[in-house]
Write a protein that holds these residues in place. Sequence first.
Motif, PDB file in Angstrom:
ATOM      1  N   THR A  30      23.541  40.559  32.534  1.00 28.46           N
ATOM      2  CA  THR A  30      24.272  40.447  33.784  1.00 28.46           C
ATOM      3  C   THR A  30      25.726  40.140  33.442  1.00 28.46           C
ATOM      4  O   THR A  30      26.005  39.256  32.627  1.00 28.46           O
ATOM      5  N   PRO A  31      26.649  40.888  34.032  1.00 29.85           N
ATOM      6  CA  PRO A  31      28.060  40.660  33.706  1.00 29.85           C
ATOM      7  C   PRO A  31      28.486  39.235  34.043  1.00 29.85           C
ATOM      8  O   PRO A  31      28.032  38.655  35.030  1.00 29.85           O
ATOM      9  N   SER A  32      29.346  38.694  33.213  1.00 28.71           N
ATOM     10  CA  SER A  32      29.865  37.351  33.476  1.00 28.71           C
ATOM     11  C   SER A  32      31.183  37.480  34.231  1.00 28.71           C
ATOM     12  O   SER A  32      31.759  38.546  34.350  1.00 28.71           O
ATOM     13  N   GLY A  33      31.664  36.385  34.730  1.00 25.57           N
ATOM     14  CA  GLY A  33      32.946  36.386  35.414  1.00 25.57           C
ATOM     15  C   GLY A  33      32.796  36.610  36.904  1.00 25.57           C
ATOM     16  O   GLY A  33      31.705  36.568  37.471  1.00 25.57           O
ATOM     17  N   ALA A  34      33.916  36.875  37.524  1.00 28.47           N
ATOM     18  CA  ALA A  34      33.947  37.043  38.970  1.00 28.47           C
ATOM     19  C   ALA A  34      33.294  38.359  39.369  1.00 28.47           C
ATOM     20  O   ALA A  34      33.207  39.299  38.587  1.00 28.47           O
ATOM     21  N   GLU A  35      32.865  38.406  40.626  1.00 25.03           N
ATOM     22  CA  GLU A  35      32.216  39.612  41.125  1.00 25.03           C
ATOM     23  C   GLU A  35      33.211  40.758  41.267  1.00 25.03           C
ATOM     24  O   GLU A  35      32.868  41.920  41.114  1.00 25.03           O
ATOM     25  N   HIS A  36      34.454  40.416  41.571  1.00 24.58           N
ATOM     26  CA  HIS A  36      35.500  41.421  41.756  1.00 24.58           C
ATOM     27  C   HIS A  36      36.682  41.084  40.850  1.00 24.58           C
ATOM     28  O   HIS A  36      36.855  39.947  40.431  1.00 24.58           O
ATOM     29  N   GLY A  37      37.508  42.092  40.571  1.00 22.89           N
ATOM     30  CA  GLY A  37      38.694  41.877  39.754  1.00 22.89           C
ATOM     31  C   GLY A  37      39.697  40.968  40.438  1.00 22.89           C
ATOM     32  O   GLY A  37      39.692  40.800  41.660  1.00 22.89           O
ATOM     33  N   HIS A  38      40.558  40.372  39.669  1.00 28.17           N
ATOM     34  CA  HIS A  38      41.595  39.484  40.188  1.00 28.17           C
ATOM     35  C   HIS A  38      42.881  40.298  40.343  1.00 28.17           C
ATOM     36  O   HIS A  38      43.608  40.524  39.377  1.00 28.17           O
ATOM     37  N   TRP A  39      43.133  40.761  41.560  1.00 27.36           N
ATOM     38  CA  TRP A  39      44.247  41.671  41.806  1.00 27.36           C
ATOM     39  C   TRP A  39      45.616  41.065  41.538  1.00 27.36           C
ATOM     40  O   TRP A  39      46.481  41.743  40.973  1.00 27.36           O
ATOM     41  N   PRO A  40      45.886  39.807  41.893  1.00 31.40           N
ATOM     42  CA  PRO A  40      47.215  39.263  41.562  1.00 31.40           C
ATOM     43  C   PRO A  40      47.483  39.245  40.054  1.00 31.40           C
ATOM     44  O   PRO A  40      48.583  39.564  39.606  1.00 31.40           O
ATOM     45  N   GLY A  41      46.465  38.914  39.253  1.00 30.76           N
ATOM     46  CA  GLY A  41      46.629  38.942  37.801  1.00 30.76           C
ATOM     47  C   GLY A  41      46.877  40.352  37.301  1.00 30.76           C
ATOM     48  O   GLY A  41      47.708  40.582  36.415  1.00 30.76           O
TER      49      GLY A  41
END
Length: 164
Positions: free
Chosen positions: A69-80
């Motif tokens: 299962t992928p780690s991290g947030a479910e969606h990308g962090h657009w401001p970054g």
Amino acid sequence: MNMRQALVGGGTLVIGVVLVAGAMQISSEAGYGGVGPNFLPWVVGIALLACGAFLVWEASSGGYRAMETPSGAEHGHWPGFVWVSVAILVNAALITTIGFILSCALCFVLAVRGFKSAEGRLDLSPQAWLIDLAIGAAIAAPVYWMFTKLLAINLPGLTSTGWL
């Protein structure tokens, strides 16, 4: 067969074909070290073809096995993403104007803002900007000097001395 996974493999195959087709258009005249300018595009193109074929085979024989299962947030962090994208674009736009060292240091400063933003630790204080600018210059300057002084490869500089 998982279609999304097969599409990734198919896309990799297409990129490999384009690279090999491009390599066929480049002169194969041997240069320094006995290899021509088409050597690296051939290597990368063939590697992409092999990887693409493997990905398509993998997708058609049950999909990518044992995927965690992928780690991290479910969606990308657009401001970054925006901070890092601006960093790259600013570097490309300013490298011939303010030189390699300063443009790469500025790229580092902006990219750090993006990565720290993604971690929830965005610091826009002047002190943080100056510290990151110093770190970026400390990384970019030796790279610039190695290319210009040791390898005799011209990179855009701020002055004509070859040191900045």
